[in-house]
Design an enzyme around this catalytic site. Sequence first.
Site, PDB file in Angstrom:
ATOM      1  CG  ASN A 199     -21.016  -7.522  37.831  1.00 28.28           C
ATOM      2  OD1 ASN A 199     -20.731  -7.389  36.726  1.00 28.28           O
ATOM      3  ND2 ASN A 199     -21.373  -8.813  38.390  1.00 28.28           N
ATOM      4  CD  GLU A 235     -23.070 -15.945  30.232  1.00 26.17           C
ATOM      5  OE1 GLU A 235     -23.931 -16.389  31.334  1.00 26.17           O
ATOM      6  OE2 GLU A 235     -22.404 -16.781  29.581  1.00 26.17           O
ATOM      7  CB  CYS A 271     -24.898 -12.487  37.185  1.00 29.80           C
ATOM      8  SG  CYS A 271     -23.332 -13.455  36.861  1.00 29.80           S
ATOM      9  CD  GLU A 274     -18.964 -14.783  28.349  1.00 24.63           C
ATOM     10  OE1 GLU A 274     -18.558 -14.147  27.306  1.00 24.63           O
ATOM     11  OE2 GLU A 274     -19.308 -14.400  29.472  1.00 24.63           O
TER      12      GLU A 274
HETATM   13  P1  NAP Z   1     -26.503  -3.265  31.801  1.00 23.94           P
HETATM   14  O1  NAP Z   1     -27.071  -1.821  31.895  1.00 23.94           O
HETATM   15  O2  NAP Z   1     -27.080  -4.106  30.889  1.00 23.94           O
HETATM   16  O3  NAP Z   1     -24.890  -2.803  31.006  1.00 23.94           O
HETATM   17  C1  NAP Z   1     -24.092  -3.890  30.735  1.00 23.94           C
HETATM   18  C2  NAP Z   1     -23.240  -3.105  29.508  1.00 23.94           C
HETATM   19  O4  NAP Z   1     -23.968  -2.772  28.141  1.00 23.94           O
HETATM   20  C3  NAP Z   1     -22.460  -1.972  29.881  1.00 23.94           C
HETATM   21  O5  NAP Z   1     -21.443  -1.626  29.060  1.00 23.94           O
HETATM   22  C4  NAP Z   1     -23.333  -0.803  29.397  1.00 23.94           C
HETATM   23  O6  NAP Z   1     -22.777   0.555  29.101  1.00 23.94           O
HETATM   24  C5  NAP Z   1     -23.845  -1.354  27.999  1.00 23.94           C
HETATM   25  N1  NAP Z   1     -25.163  -0.807  27.451  1.00 23.94           N
HETATM   26  C6  NAP Z   1     -26.030  -0.139  28.118  1.00 23.94           C
HETATM   27  N2  NAP Z   1     -27.130   0.232  27.417  1.00 23.94           N
HETATM   28  C7  NAP Z   1     -26.856  -0.416  26.429  1.00 23.94           C
HETATM   29  C8  NAP Z   1     -27.694  -0.451  25.021  1.00 23.94           C
HETATM   30  N3  NAP Z   1     -28.700   0.036  24.969  1.00 23.94           N
HETATM   31  N4  NAP Z   1     -26.739  -1.249  24.065  1.00 23.94           N
HETATM   32  C9  NAP Z   1     -25.808  -1.955  24.297  1.00 23.94           C
HETATM   33  N5  NAP Z   1     -25.045  -1.600  25.325  1.00 23.94           N
HETATM   34  C10 NAP Z   1     -25.555  -0.995  26.376  1.00 23.94           C
HETATM   35  O7  NAP Z   1     -25.941  -3.961  32.908  1.00 23.94           O
HETATM   36  P2  NAP Z   1     -25.420  -3.270  34.179  1.00 23.94           P
HETATM   37  O8  NAP Z   1     -26.390  -2.459  34.904  1.00 23.94           O
HETATM   38  O9  NAP Z   1     -23.994  -2.818  33.879  1.00 23.94           O
HETATM   39  O10 NAP Z   1     -24.883  -4.678  34.848  1.00 23.94           O
HETATM   40  C11 NAP Z   1     -25.746  -5.159  35.888  1.00 23.94           C
HETATM   41  C12 NAP Z   1     -26.428  -6.489  35.218  1.00 23.94           C
HETATM   42  O11 NAP Z   1     -25.638  -7.388  34.635  1.00 23.94           O
HETATM   43  C13 NAP Z   1     -27.250  -7.381  36.259  1.00 23.94           C
HETATM   44  O12 NAP Z   1     -28.547  -7.655  35.609  1.00 23.94           O
HETATM   45  C14 NAP Z   1     -26.414  -8.811  36.354  1.00 23.94           C
HETATM   46  O13 NAP Z   1     -27.084  -9.824  36.664  1.00 23.94           O
HETATM   47  C15 NAP Z   1     -25.978  -8.956  34.904  1.00 23.94           C
HETATM   48  N6  NAP Z   1     -24.765  -9.322  35.073  1.00 23.94           N
HETATM   49  C16 NAP Z   1     -24.612 -10.761  34.268  1.00 23.94           C
HETATM   50  C17 NAP Z   1     -23.559 -11.401  34.585  1.00 23.94           C
HETATM   51  C18 NAP Z   1     -23.465 -12.967  33.650  1.00 23.94           C
HETATM   52  O14 NAP Z   1     -22.380 -13.535  33.595  1.00 23.94           O
HETATM   53  N7  NAP Z   1     -24.411 -13.664  33.779  1.00 23.94           N
HETATM   54  C19 NAP Z   1     -22.271 -11.134  35.043  1.00 23.94           C
HETATM   55  C20 NAP Z   1     -22.455  -9.883  35.575  1.00 23.94           C
HETATM   56  C21 NAP Z   1     -23.496  -9.030  35.524  1.00 23.94           C
HETATM   57  P3  NAP Z   1     -23.135   1.611  30.020  1.00 23.94           P
HETATM   58  O15 NAP Z   1     -22.228   1.228  31.496  1.00 23.94           O
HETATM   59  O16 NAP Z   1     -22.241   2.790  29.359  1.00 23.94           O
HETATM   60  O17 NAP Z   1     -24.197   1.980  30.458  1.00 23.94           O
END
Ligand code: NAP
Length: 478
Positions: free
Chosen positions: A147, A245, A279, A455
Amino acid sequence: MRQWTHFIDGERRDAQAFAEAFDPRTGDACSKVALAGEAEVDAAVRSAGRAFAAWRARRPIERGRILQAIARALREKAGDFIAVERSETGKPFANAARDVETAAAYFEFYGGLVNTYAGEVIGLGDGLHSYTLREPFGPVAVITPWNAPVNQAGRGIAPALAAGNCVVAKPASATSGTTAMLAELAHACGVPAGVFNVVLGSGSRIGPLLAGHPGIRKIAFTGSVDVGREIGRIAAERIIPVTLELGGKSPNIVFADADFEAAVKGARKGFTTHAGQVCLSGTRLLVQDTIHDAFVEALVEEVRKIRIGPQDDADIGPITTKSQYQRILGWFEEAKRAGLTAATGGAPEDRPGWGSGWYVPPTIYTGVTNGMRIAREEIFGPVLVVMPFKDEAEAIAIANDSDYGLAAGIWTENVSRAIRVAGAIQSGQVYVNEYIAGGVETPLGGYKESGLGREKGIEALHHYTQLKSVTIKLLEVA
Ligand code: NAP
Ligand code: MG
């Protein structure tokens, strides 16, 4: 088509296999992304391991100087970064520009802060001298979502490097470009080979290999709760520290004594910034019952002014991934099943200029109760649920009735109320009379299932270092 590949040991790595990344403004492929396997992950971690001793031994002011150079170079090359960030995330120009500037600010901030970062002397009376040292861990894994890719890369990587760690970064596969570019830029600014590596590819394939690699000594993960839990299990198994996070379902609370116009604008910004793919989004709007109907009416009017589309100066762009786009459309169906009618939005639309892009209209549901799925689960799109409350106690109770605890907004002109409610809210960030406030200096993190650790700010340096205490017995003069 641009092609992104791994950056390991100070150079680009050729790759055999690639996946496509898509421009969400059109749905067309826009770049090719290398797919790492075990060999690349292992090579990156080993390279980080080899580079560690020399990097941690550098005087902090020298590391800081390199980080400051990265900040300057990022600002000089902002145009390239903005273009790539825009093509992969779809966000409007101003948002992408702000994210690149924020990434630069992280390098600037930690490049300076590291000079004052030190241990303490602990008084133990005559005869003993005790002090603490804040030491880096070694190679750390920084795994980021799609994002705000360049912003989140800066947020994780700048403090890690400042503290003397080496990094293996793994960006989201949909948005790998700017992190790959950042590694090359950092190298050109004087980051030695191996200190900042990037591996690209599918998270479900290489994420566990990276987090589980014996050479990785700490993990910083930003993303979903489900993957965060997986990462947490790996870290627990290996007894290494982890910061998580994760997501949110943050309350934005409007009291009747608020500045009405400012609160309407803040409510709009809270759930529509970057089409809700933030987020920290304020996606549960709690409005005091005496102003509820007038507030919803004004907010709907405000939200209908939002310009959505691919153009540079749009207010909001598309949803960054197709699967996320489909998930949001699924929530529109879920809302219908729950008997809700949208005050605005609530269905896929076909507007001029939207073409085959992954656009969704900002959507507001009223008549929601906090027990409904749509009030409990993170949607990660521009979808708001509105709930009335009677008094302060009820507002706090509804706000805290959530598995998440990332952020909260409070709108009131009564400072006593603001301080009281800010103290009672269970979340890592509280904003008063603004939604999403703060800077690279302010700690960020979650209560409850929104995460672990912090962070940003000086807190990030604490999380990227381990504390050692040294106690010396002073010998008698012979
Ligand atoms: P995600 O599916 O959890 O992916 C995050 C990262 O982890 C990506 O680089 C992804 O790679 C990788 N990943 C996926 N499966 C994995 C596994 N089994 N083991 C290790 N790494 C893995 O999250 P997203 O769909 O990209 O992002 C949306 C989520 O992030 C939302 O829930 C949002 O709230 C949260 N978010 C939180 C913050 C914060 O600061 N708190 C900021 C932004 C977003 P791939 O892309 O290759 O799958
Ligand atoms: Mg995912």
